[in-house]
Design a protein around this motif. Structure first.
Motif, short mmCIF file in Angstrom:
data_model
loop_
_atom_site.label_atom_id
_atom_site.label_comp_id
_atom_site.label_asym_id
_atom_site.label_seq_id
_atom_site.Cartn_x
_atom_site.Cartn_y
_atom_site.Cartn_z
N THR A 82 0.73 -1.16 0.02
CA THR A 82 -0.14 -0.12 0.25
C THR A 82 0.85 1.36 -0.13
OG1 THR A 82 -1.96 -0.82 0.84
CG2 THR A 82 -1.54 1.21 0.89
N ALA A 83 1.76 1.60 1.08
CA ALA A 83 2.44 2.67 0.91
C ALA A 83 3.10 2.66 -0.60
CB ALA A 83 3.56 2.32 1.86
N ILE A 84 3.43 1.68 -1.20
CA ILE A 84 4.50 1.58 -2.29
C ILE A 84 3.87 2.24 -3.64
CG2 ILE A 84 5.99 0.18 -4.15
CD1 ILE A 84 6.95 -1.32 -1.36
N PHE A 85 2.31 1.64 -3.07
CA PHE A 85 1.90 2.26 -4.32
C PHE A 85 1.30 3.45 -4.34
CE2 PHE A 85 2.26 -2.02 -6.05
CZ PHE A 85 2.03 -1.86 -7.43
N ARG A 86 0.90 3.74 -3.16
CA ARG A 86 0.45 5.77 -2.91
C ARG A 86 1.14 6.31 -3.23
NH1 ARG A 86 -4.31 5.40 -0.73
NH2 ARG A 86 -5.07 3.96 1.47
N ALA A 87 3.29 6.25 -2.69
CA ALA A 87 3.84 7.23 -3.22
C ALA A 87 3.87 7.18 -5.00
CB ALA A 87 5.20 6.60 -3.11
N TYR A 88 3.63 5.66 -5.64
CA TYR A 88 3.91 6.23 -7.65
C TYR A 88 2.82 6.79 -7.63
CZ TYR A 88 3.58 4.02 -12.05
OH TYR A 88 3.80 4.56 -13.50
N ALA A 89 1.77 6.22 -7.19
CA ALA A 89 0.19 6.71 -7.55
C ALA A 89 0.48 8.29 -7.51
CB ALA A 89 -1.25 6.15 -7.16
N GLY A 90 0.08 8.81 -6.54
CA GLY A 90 1.15 9.95 -5.72
C GLY A 90 2.12 11.11 -6.60
#
Length: 220
Positions: free
Chosen positions: A104-112
């Motif tokens: 979740t943390a990784i994809f929030r960073a990428y998408a953001g």
């Protein structure tokens, strides 16, 4: 034009030739992000228009680049580098958390990072498509780096007993296509959801790949 013009050397205005070159290059890329990523887009931009937007001359353009395609190639790499830096930072900060929280943390960073500026979305998912065989190879090579990141995290999770041990390359490649398509459609207004909802959906998809039906975590 066969190649770039030779840039002046030596110190001028308190800056070295390398510093002046880096500044010119940054100004051209900043202008390209605005024009290629907004209006009028890469295909309708001229060298003269890009140089004017950068506040530089066409001669200075040819001191840095051969063609506008070279600018688009450099900008595409830069946009991907920004996203990769955000993801690697998230990787480091999430290390030690349970798998679902790490993902979740990784994809929030990428998408953001990718969706935080709509110009980056357009460069990554629209303007780079169909320009040339060279840029298509570059696009696929950068996508392969994202596949490598997912495979590395999947292998780590499998080694820790958090995911099924297997070769994840095909699944990771398919998943990256899903990520790119969903984020592009969301940014274009075709997906009626919040960015958090989009990220949550991607996380659930990846967790389903890592933990397929019938797999159970090993017990001590």
């Amino acid at each position: 034009m066969a190649g770039r013009l030779k840039a002046p050397t030596g110190r001028y205005g308190g800056k070295t030739a390398a510093e002046r070159q880096a500044e010119r290059r940054r100004r051209f890329l900043d202008a390209a992000l605005e024009l290629f990523g907004g209006d009028p887009g890469y295909r309708a931009t001229t060298v003269a228009a890009l140089s004017e937007a950068a506040g530089l001359s066409t001669r200075q353009f040819y001191e840095e680049f051969r063609t506008l395609e070279d600018v688009l190639a450099a900008l595409h790499l830069q946009v991907n580098d920004w996203a990769e830096e955000a993801v690697l930072t998230a990787f480091a900060e999430a290390r030690g958390l349970p798998l679902a929280e790490r993902v979740t943390a990784i994809f929030r960073a990428y998408a953001g990072n990718v969706t935080g500026d709509p110009r980056r979305i357009r460069i990554t998912f629209v303007e780079i498509i169909g320009v040339s065989a060279r840029l298509e190879e570059q696009r696929l090579a950068r996508r392969s780096r994202w596949v490598d990141l997912i495979c590395a995290e999947a292998d780590t999770a499998a080694a820790q007993g958090e995911a099924a041990p297997r070769d994840y390359r095909i699944a990771a490649t398919a998943f990256i296509g899903s990520v790119n398509g969903l984020l592009h459609d969301w940014s274009a207004g075709w997906v009626n959801a919040t960015l958090d909802e989009v990220v949550d959906e991607l996380v659930q998809q990846l967790l389903a790949i890592l933990r397929p039906p019938g797999w159970t975590a090993p017990t001590d």
